[in-house]
Design a protein around this motif. Structure first.
Motif, PDB file in Angstrom:
ATOM      1  N   ASN A 215       6.922  19.089  15.117  1.00 52.83           N
ATOM      2  CA  ASN A 215       6.036  18.024  15.588  1.00 52.83           C
ATOM      3  C   ASN A 215       4.884  17.830  14.603  1.00 52.83           C
ATOM      4  N   ARG A 216       4.097  16.814  14.868  1.00 50.55           N
ATOM      5  CA  ARG A 216       3.035  16.456  13.925  1.00 50.55           C
ATOM      6  C   ARG A 216       1.975  17.546  13.827  1.00 50.55           C
ATOM      7  N   PHE A 217       1.690  18.235  14.940  1.00 48.74           N
ATOM      8  CA  PHE A 217       0.689  19.292  14.900  1.00 48.74           C
ATOM      9  C   PHE A 217       1.101  20.388  13.930  1.00 48.74           C
ATOM     10  N   VAL A 218       2.330  20.861  14.044  1.00 48.14           N
ATOM     11  CA  VAL A 218       2.808  21.921  13.155  1.00 48.14           C
ATOM     12  C   VAL A 218       2.789  21.437  11.709  1.00 48.14           C
ATOM     13  N   ALA A 219       3.224  20.205  11.492  1.00 40.80           N
ATOM     14  CA  ALA A 219       3.262  19.649  10.134  1.00 40.80           C
ATOM     15  C   ALA A 219       1.880  19.630   9.499  1.00 40.80           C
ATOM     16  N   GLY A 220       0.864  19.244  10.286  1.00 41.37           N
ATOM     17  CA  GLY A 220      -0.488  19.165   9.754  1.00 41.37           C
ATOM     18  C   GLY A 220      -1.170  20.512   9.648  1.00 41.37           C
TER      19      GLY A 220
ATOM     20  N   MET B  53      -0.332  18.023   4.916  1.00 42.22           N
ATOM     21  CA  MET B  53       0.670  16.972   4.732  1.00 42.22           C
ATOM     22  C   MET B  53       0.010  15.595   4.827  1.00 42.22           C
ATOM     23  N   ASN B  54       0.471  14.652   3.994  1.00 44.70           N
ATOM     24  CA  ASN B  54       0.029  13.260   4.083  1.00 44.70           C
ATOM     25  C   ASN B  54       0.751  12.572   5.238  1.00 44.70           C
ATOM     26  N   PHE B  55       0.020  11.752   5.988  1.00 44.68           N
ATOM     27  CA  PHE B  55       0.608  10.991   7.089  1.00 44.68           C
ATOM     28  C   PHE B  55       0.282   9.509   6.922  1.00 44.68           C
TER      29      PHE B  55
ATOM     30  N   SER C 205      15.115   4.083  17.657  1.00 48.53           N
ATOM     31  CA  SER C 205      15.196   2.685  18.061  1.00 48.53           C
ATOM     32  C   SER C 205      14.537   1.812  17.006  1.00 48.53           C
ATOM     33  N   ASN C 206      14.961   0.568  16.951  1.00 52.40           N
ATOM     34  CA  ASN C 206      14.399  -0.367  15.973  1.00 52.40           C
ATOM     35  C   ASN C 206      12.931  -0.650  16.290  1.00 52.40           C
ATOM     36  N   ASN C 207      12.123  -0.736  15.241  1.00 50.72           N
ATOM     37  CA  ASN C 207      10.676  -0.987  15.358  1.00 50.72           C
ATOM     38  C   ASN C 207       9.935   0.143  16.068  1.00 50.72           C
ATOM     39  N   LEU C 208      10.484   1.352  15.992  1.00 51.66           N
ATOM     40  CA  LEU C 208       9.819   2.507  16.596  1.00 51.66           C
ATOM     41  C   LEU C 208       8.564   2.865  15.804  1.00 51.66           C
ATOM     42  N   PRO C 209       7.392   2.923  16.463  1.00 50.38           N
ATOM     43  CA  PRO C 209       6.171   3.351  15.760  1.00 50.38           C
ATOM     44  C   PRO C 209       6.256   4.832  15.383  1.00 50.38           C
ATOM     45  N   VAL C 210       6.064   5.121  14.113  1.00 43.60           N
ATOM     46  CA  VAL C 210       6.195   6.494  13.621  1.00 43.60           C
ATOM     47  C   VAL C 210       5.115   6.781  12.589  1.00 43.60           C
ATOM     48  N   GLU C 211       5.047   8.044  12.196  1.00 46.84           N
ATOM     49  CA  GLU C 211       4.246   8.446  11.038  1.00 46.84           C
ATOM     50  C   GLU C 211       5.163   9.130  10.036  1.00 46.84           C
ATOM     51  N   LEU C 212       5.081   8.687   8.809  1.00 46.37           N
ATOM     52  CA  LEU C 212       5.820   9.307   7.713  1.00 46.37           C
ATOM     53  C   LEU C 212       4.951  10.398   7.109  1.00 46.37           C
ATOM     54  N   GLY C 213       5.490  11.618   7.012  1.00 47.39           N
ATOM     55  CA  GLY C 213       4.746  12.733   6.432  1.00 47.39           C
ATOM     56  C   GLY C 213       5.410  13.213   5.156  1.00 47.39           C
ATOM     57  N   ILE C 214       4.608  13.446   4.142  1.00 45.76           N
ATOM     58  CA  ILE C 214       5.131  13.993   2.877  1.00 45.76           C
ATOM     59  C   ILE C 214       4.096  14.962   2.319  1.00 45.76           C
TER      60      ILE C 214
ATOM     61  N   PRO D 202      -5.588   8.252   3.762  1.00 43.24           N
ATOM     62  CA  PRO D 202      -5.828   9.180   2.640  1.00 43.24           C
ATOM     63  C   PRO D 202      -4.511   9.769   2.150  1.00 43.24           C
ATOM     64  N   PHE D 203      -4.388   9.953   0.852  1.00 43.37           N
ATOM     65  CA  PHE D 203      -3.129  10.411   0.267  1.00 43.37           C
ATOM     66  C   PHE D 203      -3.446  11.374  -0.867  1.00 43.37           C
ATOM     67  N   THR D 204      -2.939  12.602  -0.775  1.00 39.35           N
ATOM     68  CA  THR D 204      -3.220  13.610  -1.795  1.00 39.35           C
ATOM     69  C   THR D 204      -1.936  14.037  -2.500  1.00 39.35           C
TER      70      THR D 204
END
Length: 369
Positions: free
Chosen positions: A234-239, A246-248, A281-290, A332-334
């Protein structure tokens, strides 16, 4: 209802609850720790990791659930009856006793034969390389030496399970690194089950066979360090894992010609190679993390499936690495790059990444997609 206890597990926690009045600290927590595993409980202050450790140790009375050690129900057993050795953040040594006296004190209280005490103390001193310190008192020891003695005091008990509650947090950076290595060697040599609490992700990633990341009294994810790092659930673990974090980037998933594409402000990323957990699903709101270290720059960027043009806001030399700060799609992007890169502030930079190394999270639930 109590579940069957696996004989392969050294420690097993079933539906554990702990409340202080109306405050719920642990909530229906379940945990299985195989024999000989080094498990790290990781999380920020107040997440419940030390509370869970103290419940396993018998230092706190649980509100519900059961705790098993070596297949025995110890939920209501005294700490001395649980077959554990515990090392605290504070060294908790007796200042008037020598190192040898501190190591042997508990064994003497158990009325253990003198020859057995001498043998156990000598073995612990040899393993921890504190033999020259046996006749010194704690006041004449460094912080690292005191912590070795505290570990030795648990080691002489010859137990199946060792519990560590942030044992290195009072030490300076160099000593923490040295003792971290020693703890890993100790585990490899002994093969005992070890449960280790820390808020330091470097300690967790380097020491653990598995990491259990906790938040609000719940285990968010339990996996190998590699699994936690590469596929956060999940996003918490990723961050929480990774430095810089991680960038989101917020956007939506769109299906285009049979392929999923991440779209955000001025950004379109084809997701070929990304391993979806379920069909979105199409048009699903998401966050891309890298992760910053998964982004290539300059000439290396052209070898990546996705290229970006970024304006450099800030450059931070970090010794072994250089952190480059920018912005992507309003976020923000690092980028973490080699220390020998020459980047000027306000310059334009070409960056690239492979979507197969990205993480995508549902914006509403925070869960990995």
């Amino acid at each position: 209802m109590t579940q069957p206890v696996s004989q392969a597990n050294s420690v097993e926690v079933q539906n554990l609850d702990l409340s202080f009045g109306a405050l719920e600290v642990l909530k229906g927590l379940n945990l299985e720790i195989p024999q000989g595993e080094f498990l790290v409980l990781l999380g920020s202050s107040g997440c419940g990791k030390s509370t869970l450790l103290n419940c396993i140790a018998g230092l706190l009375e649980v509100s519900g659930g059961k705790i098993f050690i070596q297949g025995k129900n110890v939920t209501w057993a005294e700490p001395s009856e649980r077959g554990i050795g515990m090392v605290f953040q504070s060294y908790a040594l007796y200042p008037q006793m020598t190192v040898k006296g501190n190591l042997s004190f508990g064994l003497k209280n158990q009325r253990m034969p003198k020859a057995e005490i001498e043998q156990r103390v000598a073995r612990a001193a040899e393993i921890l390389q504190i033999e020259p310190l046996l006749n010194r008192k704690p006041g004449a020891l460094s912080g690292g030496q005191r912590q070795r003695v505290a570990i030795g005091r648990a080691l002489v008990r010859d137990v199946d399970v060792f519990l560590f509650d942030e044992p290195l947090s009072n030490l300076d950076a160099n000593l923490r690194t040295d003792l971290r290595v020693e703890l890993k060697r100790l585990h490899q040599r002994l093969g005992n089950t070890m449960i280790y609490v820390t808020h330091d992700q470097i300690e967790a990633l380097t020491l653990a066979d598995r990491i259990a990341i906790m938040k609000d009294g719940l285990i968010q994810q339990i996996d190998s360090p590699k699994g936690i790092y590469n596929t956060p659930c999940n996003r918490f673990v990723a961050g929480f894992i990774g430095s810089p974090s991680m960038n989101f980037v917020k956007g939506v998933l769109v299906s285009q010609e049979g392929q999923w594409v991440f779209e955000a402000q001025g950004l379109s990323v084809p997701l070929a190679g990304y391993d979806f957990i379920q069909t979105p699903s199409n048009n699903l709101p998401v966050e891309l993390g890298i992760r910053p270290e998964h982004i290539a720059i300059a000439g290396n960027a052209m070898d990546q499936p996705v290229q970006l043009s970024l304006t450099v806001d800030l450059v931070e030399p970090m010794g072994a690495d250089t952190v480059i700060w920018s912005e992507l799609a309003g976020a923000p992007f690092t980028i973490r790059a080699d220390s020998d890169v020459a980047i000027d502030t306000t310059s334009t930079l070409t960056a690239g990444f492979n979507p197969s190394r990205a993480s995508i999270f549902n914006s509403e639930t925070g869960l990995r997609v």
